[in-house]
Design a protein around this motif. Structure first.
Motif, PDB file in Angstrom:
ATOM      1  N   TYR A 118       0.808  -1.287   0.051  1.00  0.00           N
ATOM      2  CA  TYR A 118      -0.219   0.186  -0.152  1.00  0.00           C
ATOM      3  C   TYR A 118       0.517   1.068  -0.515  1.00  0.00           C
ATOM      4  N   PHE A 122       0.481   3.822  -3.020  1.00  0.00           N
ATOM      5  CA  PHE A 122      -0.154   5.251  -2.490  1.00  0.00           C
ATOM      6  C   PHE A 122       0.506   6.278  -3.155  1.00  0.00           C
ATOM      7  N   TRP A 189     -10.749  12.008  -9.869  1.00  0.00           N
ATOM      8  CA  TRP A 189      -9.934  10.557  -9.772  1.00  0.00           C
ATOM      9  C   TRP A 189     -11.395   9.770 -10.942  1.00  0.00           C
ATOM     10  N   ARG A 381      -5.313  -6.159  -7.142  1.00  0.00           N
ATOM     11  CA  ARG A 381      -6.328  -4.955  -6.575  1.00  0.00           C
ATOM     12  C   ARG A 381      -7.679  -5.819  -7.174  1.00  0.00           C
ATOM     13  N   GLU A 385     -11.959  -2.689  -4.308  1.00  0.00           N
ATOM     14  CA  GLU A 385     -10.600  -2.310  -3.826  1.00  0.00           C
ATOM     15  C   GLU A 385     -10.002  -1.345  -4.277  1.00  0.00           C
ATOM     16  N   CYS A 389     -10.018   2.481  -3.172  1.00  0.00           N
ATOM     17  CA  CYS A 389      -8.960   4.203  -3.105  1.00  0.00           C
ATOM     18  C   CYS A 389      -8.070   4.671  -4.111  1.00  0.00           C
ATOM     19  N   LEU A 392     -10.838   7.696  -3.132  1.00  0.00           N
ATOM     20  CA  LEU A 392     -10.937   8.444  -1.866  1.00  0.00           C
ATOM     21  C   LEU A 392      -9.550   8.108  -0.692  1.00  0.00           C
ATOM     22  N   VAL A 393      -8.208   7.619  -1.533  1.00  0.00           N
ATOM     23  CA  VAL A 393      -7.431   7.595  -0.814  1.00  0.00           C
ATOM     24  C   VAL A 393      -6.573   8.937  -1.465  1.00  0.00           C
ATOM     25  N   PRO A 394      -6.044   9.722  -2.538  1.00  0.00           N
ATOM     26  CA  PRO A 394      -5.912   9.950  -2.569  1.00  0.00           C
ATOM     27  C   PRO A 394      -6.321  12.240  -2.404  1.00  0.00           C
ATOM     28  N   SER A 395      -7.930  11.784  -3.382  1.00  0.00           N
ATOM     29  CA  SER A 395      -8.557  12.599  -2.088  1.00  0.00           C
ATOM     30  C   SER A 395      -8.778  13.774  -0.991  1.00  0.00           C
ATOM     31  N   LEU A 396      -8.930  12.590  -0.129  1.00  0.00           N
ATOM     32  CA  LEU A 396      -8.369  12.855   1.457  1.00  0.00           C
ATOM     33  C   LEU A 396      -7.590  13.720   1.480  1.00  0.00           C
ATOM     34  N   PHE A 397      -6.103  13.208   1.069  1.00  0.00           N
ATOM     35  CA  PHE A 397      -4.776  13.962   0.997  1.00  0.00           C
ATOM     36  C   PHE A 397      -4.547  15.082   0.275  1.00  0.00           C
TER      37      PHE A 397
END
Length: 544
Positions: A118, A122, A189, A381, A385, A389, A392-397
């Motif tokens: 991960y 990421f 994204w 993946r 998943e 991922c 959401l993950v890059p967006s949140l960052f």
């Protein structure tokens, strides 16, 4: 762990049989010490057209500049409804995949496992899909939207007489941040998810070449290996080249502005050209080292430096203000998501047309580059998943980063507008490449942290060029991912040259035009991909 080579592709599945062999139409050979393995038609047409574009733009910069401005005006003024509705559809498509049975399909087959952990995954997602935008726009956009472009018609805190209206600050701050989140969050994204998922499915699950054309096998059948497929891949090459050139041009402008701010170096097109040449040279070294030795290591180091840079701004500045900016922007983004996304019934043209439509075109133009890179590092993946991922993950960052930087910059602006460099650079004189440094000027260790910001911009520059050349080379090598390195070096050079000629041919307008011109036809390609993705996923469920 490395990604798999072409020889490791899975056996052909029963629902998509073909006799095509990866690289069968390629030309192999050597020119002295330089080996090559190219798809003769795709490589030659793409390379010649790129060289012709570079030469003509250098010969006729004024005519090129006028043409570029016309393209931008047409796209943002006449096709605004189309791009807004297009990206809204991609979000709905991604959400449908998450909640449907298709989400259980694993990229690479039921026995496949991820090639990267991960953390590495990421890190590569961030540097490929975010890159220079984190630094260039993190202060510029929140401040500009809150005071100039005014999403959803909010009143500006500064009246016609220039006086600050305290009652308008809260709404302006909230919607300025939310408007920034819109451009860098789920919508963009979702574009990448569509492209990356199509490539991963048809490469890892169907055994087809790692190329854009493979996603159209359900529609074109064996014709996808002919000129229909050539046209799709050539269009993808140009889309990638111009999307990257825009990022590289912006990065050069910001690096030059930072050098002016810290060291007094003049801001000029000549300096920016020199920056592009030097960083392209560094990118060539990274390209030569390969995916694991080059872009992967750079991405991980860049991620560490970016986190340190972020932590300094958060803790050296007003910490609670920065965290409040993140939360205020996020809550407003959620509550105003539908109004900000609506393609019709809007009267905020300055925000919607000049910013949102350009961004959606830019994300579409970047889709082949980022999508292929994400697909390349995402085998193993599940679809669910993968979609969750990547969305959401890059967006949140990004939300955390831009909420903190934007919130602190807005607080500086409203606390003392008469002496605010942020106001000078974003609202008054509008020098967007200096906006970040205007915010850093009011924090401790301004010179040191501004220098670190320049270094980050340059490393993002290198990783973007490296990743992009890898993707373009894969397309022009007939889907091969292990073609000779000099080919990737050739495309890294072409990327730098196109960024240079666009700067010479009209600056920011030319960069925007390159993006929008390629995004219009490629958006149709991506709409058709949604259909082929469903066809491929349906076949995978039947096999299970």
């Amino acid at each position: 762990m490395t990604t798999r080579s072409d020889s490791a592709s899975p056996p052909m599945t029963s629902d998509m049989q073909t006799d095509y062999v990866i690289g069968q139409d390629n030309i192999k050979g050597r020119l002295g010490p330089i080996g090559f393995d190219i798809h003769n038609r795709v490589f030659i047409v793409s390379a010649l057209a790129s060289i012709i574009f570079i030469v003509l733009t250098l010969l006729f910069p004024e005519r090129a500049g006028g043409l570029f401005q016309s393209i931008v005006a047409f796209t943002t003024g006449s096709l605004d409804w189309y791009f807004m509705g297009l990206v809204d559809f991609f979000i709905l498509f991604c959400l449908g995949l998450v909640v449907s049975p298709y989400g259980s399909v694993r990229l690479g087959g039921v026995a496949a496992r991820p090639d990267y952990g991960y953390l590495s995954w990421f890190a590569m997602l961030f540097t490929a899909g975010i890159g220079i935008g984190l630094l260039f726009f993190s202060v510029l956009e929140p401040v500009y939207h809150a005071n100039v472009s005014l999403p959803l018609g909010i009143p500006s805190p500064f009246g016609a007489d220039g006086a600050l209206n305290p009652d308008a600050i809260a709404d302006a701050t909230a919607l300025g941040l939310a408007g920034t989140y819109l451009h860098w969050g789920l919508h963009g994204w979702a574009v990448y998810v569509v492209m990356a998922l199509a490539l991963a499915l048809f490469t890892y699950n169907k055994g087809l070449p790692f190329s854009i054309r493979s996603a159209f096998f359900p529609i074109l059948g064996e014709r996808v290996w002919g000129w229909w497929g050539h046209a799709i891949d050539i269009l993808a090459v140009f889309s990638t080249l111009f999307g990257l050139a825009t990022a590289l041009g912006l990065g050069a402008q910001q690096a030059n502005a930072g050098m002016n701010f810290v060291f007094g170096l003049d801001i000029s097109t000549t300096t920016q050209v020199i920056v592009i040449l030097l960083v392209t040279a560094a990118a060539l070294v990274s390209v030569w080292r390969g995916l694991d030795g080059g872009v992967k290591k750079l991405s991980e180091w860049n991620m560490v430096l970016a986190v340190l840079f972020f932590c300094f701004v958060l803790f050296a500045g007003p910490t609670l203000v920065g965290l409040s900016g993140f939360w205020t922007g996020l809550s407003t983004y959620v509550t105003e998501f539908i109004p900000l996304s609506a393609p019709f019934g809007r009267d905020d043209d300055a925000y919607r047309q000049s910013w949102s439509v350009f961004y959606w075109a830019w994300w579409v133009s970047w889709a082949p580059f980022v999508g292929m890179f994400i697909a390349r590092v995402s085998r193993g993946r599940t679809v669910r998943e993968f979609v969750i991922c990547v969305l959401l993950v890059p967006s949140l960052f990004i939300f955390i980063w831009m909420g903190v930087f934007g919130g602190i910059a807005l607080d500086q602006l409203y606390a003392d507008p008469a002496n605010s460099l942020v106001k000078d650079f974003v609202i008054d004189a509008y020098r967007p490449e200096l906006s970040l440094f205007g915010m850093l000027n009011e924090l401790p260790l301004t010179g040191l942290m501004s220098t670190l910001g320049i270094i980050l911009a340059l490393i993002f520059f290198v990783t973007s060029s490296d990743s992009g050349s890898l993707v373009i080379d894969t397309i022009t090598a007939g889907g091969k991912i292990d073609a000779p390195r000099p080919q990737r070096m050739f495309w890294a050079t072409v990327e730098g040259l196109i960024a240079i000629v666009l700067l010479l041919g009209g600056g920011l307008s030319a960069l925007q035009a390159g993006v929008t011109a390629t995004a219009i036809p490629f958006s149709i390609v991506m709409l058709l991909m949604c259909y082929t993705i469903i066809k491929a996923l349906h076949g995978e469920l039947r096999r299970k």
